[in-house]
Design an enzyme around this catalytic site. Structure first.
Site, PDB file in Angstrom:
ATOM      1  N   SER A 294      -3.100  26.969  -9.839  1.00 28.59           N
ATOM      2  CA  SER A 294      -3.229  26.786  -8.386  1.00 28.59           C
ATOM      3  C   SER A 294      -2.295  27.724  -7.630  1.00 28.59           C
ATOM      4  O   SER A 294      -1.096  27.734  -7.873  1.00 28.59           O
ATOM      5  CB  SER A 294      -2.902  25.341  -8.013  1.00 28.59           C
ATOM      6  OG  SER A 294      -3.822  24.459  -8.600  1.00 28.59           O
TER       7      SER A 294
ATOM      8  N   ARG B  29       5.440  19.252  -5.730  1.00 27.63           N
ATOM      9  CA  ARG B  29       5.570  20.534  -6.449  1.00 27.63           C
ATOM     10  C   ARG B  29       6.935  21.208  -6.219  1.00 27.63           C
ATOM     11  O   ARG B  29       7.040  22.429  -6.146  1.00 27.63           O
ATOM     12  CB  ARG B  29       4.453  21.514  -6.053  1.00 27.63           C
ATOM     13  CG  ARG B  29       3.061  21.031  -6.333  1.00 27.63           C
ATOM     14  CD  ARG B  29       2.789  20.844  -7.811  1.00 27.63           C
ATOM     15  NE  ARG B  29       1.456  20.273  -8.002  1.00 27.63           N
ATOM     16  CZ  ARG B  29       1.184  18.978  -8.070  1.00 27.63           C
ATOM     17  NH1 ARG B  29       2.159  18.091  -8.001  1.00 27.63           N
ATOM     18  NH2 ARG B  29      -0.042  18.540  -8.235  1.00 27.63           N
TER      19      ARG B  29
ATOM     20  N   GLU C  17       2.219  28.009  -4.205  1.00 27.30           N
ATOM     21  CA  GLU C  17       2.631  27.150  -5.318  1.00 27.30           C
ATOM     22  C   GLU C  17       3.075  28.018  -6.491  1.00 27.30           C
ATOM     23  O   GLU C  17       4.006  27.692  -7.201  1.00 27.30           O
ATOM     24  CB  GLU C  17       1.482  26.232  -5.746  1.00 27.30           C
ATOM     25  CG  GLU C  17       1.869  25.292  -6.880  1.00 27.30           C
ATOM     26  CD  GLU C  17       0.841  24.205  -7.139  1.00 27.30           C
ATOM     27  OE1 GLU C  17       0.720  23.801  -8.305  1.00 27.30           O
ATOM     28  OE2 GLU C  17       0.161  23.763  -6.196  1.00 27.30           O
TER      29      GLU C  17
END
Length: 298
Positions: free
Chosen positions: A220, A171, A290
């Protein structure tokens, strides 16, 4: 910032542009300027001539983003229809505009008999965001399919980057600050359209069953730590349904935050920090955000 210091553009330049309507959480302040370039040349010329001290941020669908209540002190670049096209290059490759959605990319791949891009169907965002964040789901990541990305640097210079240039990790990429992804080439593998559709249906059903898709949410919230699931750590720390102001940890999926109605971005960020504190206290794990948090607090 005043209009006199801004370069001329062929696209649309809006002062004091509210960002809340453009992000999934429906919260946050305004951008000093919102720039919707006509094409990549328009964007490159604008960035080249813009005062280097002015911050620049690219905005896609605004799905994985908290814009703080004081707004963004600079220029937000939003890629519109001119950047939302997907072109089939050959039997397994697609060239995708930076503003193209994951749904459009995966559907185009399906129609062309290209497998390996089904996971993009499940990520609420655009190609630019996928490339920047190494977007992933259901066991696949952008780094697995990316051939190259065309970007415009903050200086206005245009470059083509290979995956190795982006320094991908989980990520995360090393895309330079203020750079805008204008297109990307993805390569999959030959596949049967019916089988590809079946996999996309499976992914959609799984998301629908497990995630609060009908809510004002942001995807998320925290990255999964090595060998652990963020949602499980949040749940074990007793945070399921936790409320702070107008913000709540989802009852359905504990790695999602929800704006229950009139949450401020400060509510959402403070709730996230409280979850991080409780998880650290319970399990010793230091959860990492995130969701991107940008702008200034009010």
């Amino acid at each position: 910032m005043t209009t006199t210091i801004l370069p001329a553009v062929r696209g649309k330049l809006t002062p004091h542009a509210p960002l809340a309507p453009l992000v999934w959480f429906k919260s946050g302040g305004a951008a000093d300027w919102l720039f919707e370039p006509k094409d990549a040349d328009d964007l490159a010329a604008f960035l080249r001539d813009l005062d280097p001290a002015v911050p620049v941020m690219a905005l896609g669908l605004g799905s994985n983003l908290i814009v703080r209540d004081g707004g963004f002190p600079g220029v937000v670049v939003r890629l519109g229809k001119a950047f939302a096209k997907v072109e089939v290059l050959d039997a397994t490759a697609l060239r995708c505009g930076g503003g193209a959605s994951g749904i459009l990319v995966s559907s185009t791949a399906r129609d062309a008999g290209v497998a390996g891009m089904e996971f993009l169907r499940s990520i609420p965002g655009t190609v630019g965001g996928f490339v920047r964040m190494n977007g992933g789901a259901y066991g696949s990541e952008v780094k697995d399919i990316l051939v190259e990305a065309d970007i415009v640097l903050r200086s206005g210079e245009r470059r083509t980057l290979a995956p190795a240039d982006l320094g991908y990790t989980y990520r995360h990429s090393e895309l330079p600050e203020g750079a805008v992804v204008v297109s990307a080439t993805f390569r999959g593998r030959p596949g049967d359209p019916a089988a590809i559709q079946a996999e996309m249906d499976r992914i959609s059903a799984s998301r629908e069953a497990s995630q609060p898709l009908r809510s004002k949410t942001g995807g998320s919230t925290f990255k999964n730590p090595d060998g652990r699931k963020a949602w499980q750590l949040v749940d074990e720390a007793g945070c399921r349904g936790l409320v702070l102001g107008g913000a709540q940890v989802s009852e359905k999926h504990t790695n999602f935050l929800i704006n229950t109605g009139e949450a401020t971005s400060a509510d959402l960020e403070a709730l996230g920090e409280e979850v991080r504190r409780r998880v650290k206290e319970k399990s010793g794990v230091d959860l990492q955000w995130e969701i991107q948090r940008v702008g200034v607090a009010k």
